[in-house]
Design a protein around this motif. Structure first.
Motif, PDB file in Angstrom:
ATOM      1  N   SER A  10      -2.689  -5.844   5.320  1.00 42.96           N
ATOM      2  CA  SER A  10      -1.844  -4.737   4.861  1.00 42.96           C
ATOM      3  C   SER A  10      -0.705  -5.172   3.957  1.00 42.96           C
ATOM      4  N   PRO A  14      -1.554  -5.812  -4.449  1.00 48.57           N
ATOM      5  CA  PRO A  14      -2.781  -5.131  -4.878  1.00 48.57           C
ATOM      6  C   PRO A  14      -3.817  -6.094  -5.439  1.00 48.57           C
ATOM      7  N   ALA A  15      -3.334  -7.105  -6.191  1.00 48.45           N
ATOM      8  CA  ALA A  15      -4.287  -8.045  -6.785  1.00 48.45           C
ATOM      9  C   ALA A  15      -5.055  -8.791  -5.704  1.00 48.45           C
ATOM     10  N   LEU A  18      -7.549  -6.570  -4.039  1.00 49.43           N
ATOM     11  CA  LEU A  18      -8.729  -6.397  -4.889  1.00 49.43           C
ATOM     12  C   LEU A  18      -9.643  -7.602  -4.770  1.00 49.43           C
ATOM     13  N   LEU A  64     -11.023   0.028   1.968  1.00 47.23           N
ATOM     14  CA  LEU A  64     -10.456   1.376   1.980  1.00 47.23           C
ATOM     15  C   LEU A  64      -9.292   1.446   1.006  1.00 47.23           C
ATOM     16  N   ARG A  65      -8.512   0.392   0.986  1.00 46.93           N
ATOM     17  CA  ARG A  65      -7.341   0.403   0.111  1.00 46.93           C
ATOM     18  C   ARG A  65      -7.753   0.431  -1.352  1.00 46.93           C
ATOM     19  N   THR A  66      -8.781  -0.361  -1.693  1.00 48.83           N
ATOM     20  CA  THR A  66      -9.166  -0.428  -3.095  1.00 48.83           C
ATOM     21  C   THR A  66     -10.157   0.666  -3.458  1.00 48.83           C
ATOM     22  N   GLY A  67     -10.517   1.508  -2.519  1.00 56.70           N
ATOM     23  CA  GLY A  67     -11.393   2.626  -2.840  1.00 56.70           C
ATOM     24  C   GLY A  67     -12.867   2.269  -2.865  1.00 56.70           C
ATOM     25  N   ASP A  69     -15.499   2.681  -1.020  1.00 53.81           N
ATOM     26  CA  ASP A  69     -15.880   3.369   0.220  1.00 53.81           C
ATOM     27  C   ASP A  69     -17.245   2.948   0.723  1.00 53.81           C
ATOM     28  N   ALA A 100      -9.162   8.326   5.088  1.00 56.70           N
ATOM     29  CA  ALA A 100      -9.253   7.884   3.703  1.00 56.70           C
ATOM     30  C   ALA A 100     -10.184   8.778   2.906  1.00 56.70           C
TER      31      ALA A 100
END
Lengths: 342, 141
Positions: A10, A14-15, A18, A64-67, A69, A100
């Motif tokens: 958490s 972001p990098a 990813l 989930l964070r980076t989408g 799914d 999400a």
């Protein structure tokens, strides 16, 4: 250094998140999709390790964070296949995926109802209780979240994480005294947590900064006489807490930063005449001590900044943003001193 | 550093093996001489002890092996709380690597990080929003 999948993701940038979620296809491909969980299979050597499930869980969170799914659902399927639908941790992860996936408030209400349904069957399901509180907070219903948290802490009072969350909820609502109380509970449960000391110290410090900005008007309005007293009391408390966090952890950037901030403010205030100081039951250390603390913080901060910027071996673990903030603080003071001299 | 300690250990091992071999040779020579002496004359068996140089060689070899092994160990972990915590903050994962350069498996960083991260209360929707914004903003670090 690449982030490890074995640690909760958490707090990653972001990098880094990813980068983690891009590992998903290879991780999913390289591990078997189903693992036999019968007791007999446990006798045979198998590829199942505890690490594998932690990896799946962390992968799920990063995806989930980076989408991503698709990969998230795959991770979830594997976890469900192994641990079943009734496992509390898996239930919380399923709820997380649903949150999400939901597009609008109606979907969120539906998820919330599902949580309520699960809790009516078993109201000691702590992961789901936490998810429900997090969802309430995410939907902006802060007071509901706070009261649910208080209820959770009523039956599980040794949960430091929950106390910390409660402090955070109170803090964003501006209820500083309650936030301080909750943070004190965290310290009772984890007395050696240097970051808790530091963030605890941040609370009264913020408190005062915000009080200055007029965001604590309620407090000032109800207790106009006590306003200056509480101010100094909080500052003294903040000073103590930052000092304690440094005592618990050498070269702790946040601790020294806070110490610097507080002593700077106290030295500035010392110029003003103190009033009614004999009525107050706390003792501010004399200005010499504060000055020495201020100097110590300056020396330490500049050492940390210098060695971290030079990328010296053994000094590279600090957060870049924190170092930048410390540099700004020192530069600010340097420019202020220069302007006074002029 | 490691090759130095390995060389020292191997050297000690060779010395030790040599000492053992010398002792074995010495005892077989002694028994041969005793047998030869009993054939020629019935003189009493002289009590034979190990020559002192073999004993010294054994002891020195043992010390050299111990020296090699000790110098090859990883630096010890700090046992004082504040030193250890300071190392965590200062060095991050880098301070906890083993001889192969891999981060130790039991490295978790600050064990109280959970008090700030609170994984049980993670707000996944906000994280997704923030990540989408980061991607839109060009994805710089």
């Amino acid at each position: 250094m690449a982030p490890s999948l074995l640690h909760p993701p958490s707090q990653l940038s972001p990098a880094a998140a990813l980068q983690l979620s891009q590992q998903a296809p290879s991780v999913l491909q390289n591990s078997p999709s189903t693992i036999n969980s019968s007791p007999l299979a446990a006798l045979l050597p198998s590829s199942e390790t505890p690490d594998l499930w932690i990896k799946y869980e962390n992968l799920l969170l990063s995806c989930l964070r980076t989408g991503d799914d698709h990969a998230a659902h795959q991770c979830l399927e594997r976890l469900v296949a192994r641990f079943g639908n009734e496992n509390v941790r898996v239930m919380a992860l399923k709820g997380l995926v649903k949150e999400a996936d939901s597009q609008n408030n109606g979907d969120l209400e539906k998820v919330l109802k599902e949580y309520d349904q699960i809790l009516s069957d078993n109201n000691t399901n702590i992961p789901i209780t936490k998810r429900r509180i997090a969802l309430l907070r995410s939907m902006g219903r802060l007071s509901d979240a706070a009261s649910s948290l208080v209820h959770l802490l009523g039956f599980s009072p040794t949960d430091a994480e929950a106390w910390s969350e409660l402090a955070d909820i109170y803090l964003v609502q501006g209820m500083y005294q309650q936030a301080i109380y909750a943070m004190e509970e965290v310290l009772v449960l984890a007395p050696n947590a240097w970051n808790a000391h530091s963030s605890f110290a941040n609370t009264p410090c913020d408190d005062q900064v915000h009080a200055r900005l007029g965001e604590m008007q309620y407090m000032a309005a109800t207790a106009p006489g006590a306003a200056s007293g509480t101010y100094e009391k909080s500052m003294v408390e903040a000073l103590k807490r930052f000092s304690r966090s440094i005592e618990l952890c050498d070269d702790y950037l946040r601790g020294y930063y806070g110490l610097k901030l507080v002593t700077k403010k106290l030295l500035k205030d010392a110029a003003k005449p103190a009033k009614d100081s004999e009525e107050i039951d706390f003792s501010l250390p004399d200005s010499k001590t504060i000055e020495r603390l201020n100097e110590l913080a300056t020396v330490k901060l500049s050492e940390i900044i210098r060695r971290n910027t030079a990328q010296e071996r053994g000094w590279r673990g600090y957060d870049k943003l924190e170092v930048a903030a410390a540099r700004e603080l020192l530069a600010e003071e340097a420019s202020a001193a220069a302007s006074i001299e002029r | 550093m490691t090759w130095i300690s390995k060389t020292i250990t191997v050297l000690g091992g060779i010395l030790l093996a040599h000492a053992c071999y010398s002792a074995q040779e010495h005892s077989s020579l002694q028994s041969f001489r005793a047998a030869a002496a009993s054939l020629t004359s019935s003189s009493t068996l002289t009590a034979t002890t190990l020559p002192v140089d073999i004993a010294i060689e054994t002891i020195v070899a043992t010390f050299i092996i111990v020296l090699g092994l000790v110098s090859g160990t990883r630096p010890l972990r700090p046992i004082q709380w504040r030193v250890w915590a300071g190392k965590l903050e200062r060095e991050g994962a880098e301070g906890f690597v083993d001889n192969e350069g891999e981060v130790n498996k039991d490295y978790v960083g600050n064990p109280f990080k959970n008090l700030e991260m609170r994984p049980g209360f993670v707000d996944v929707r906000r994280q997704r929003r923030e990540f989408a914004e980061w991607v839109k903003g060009g994805g710089e670090k």
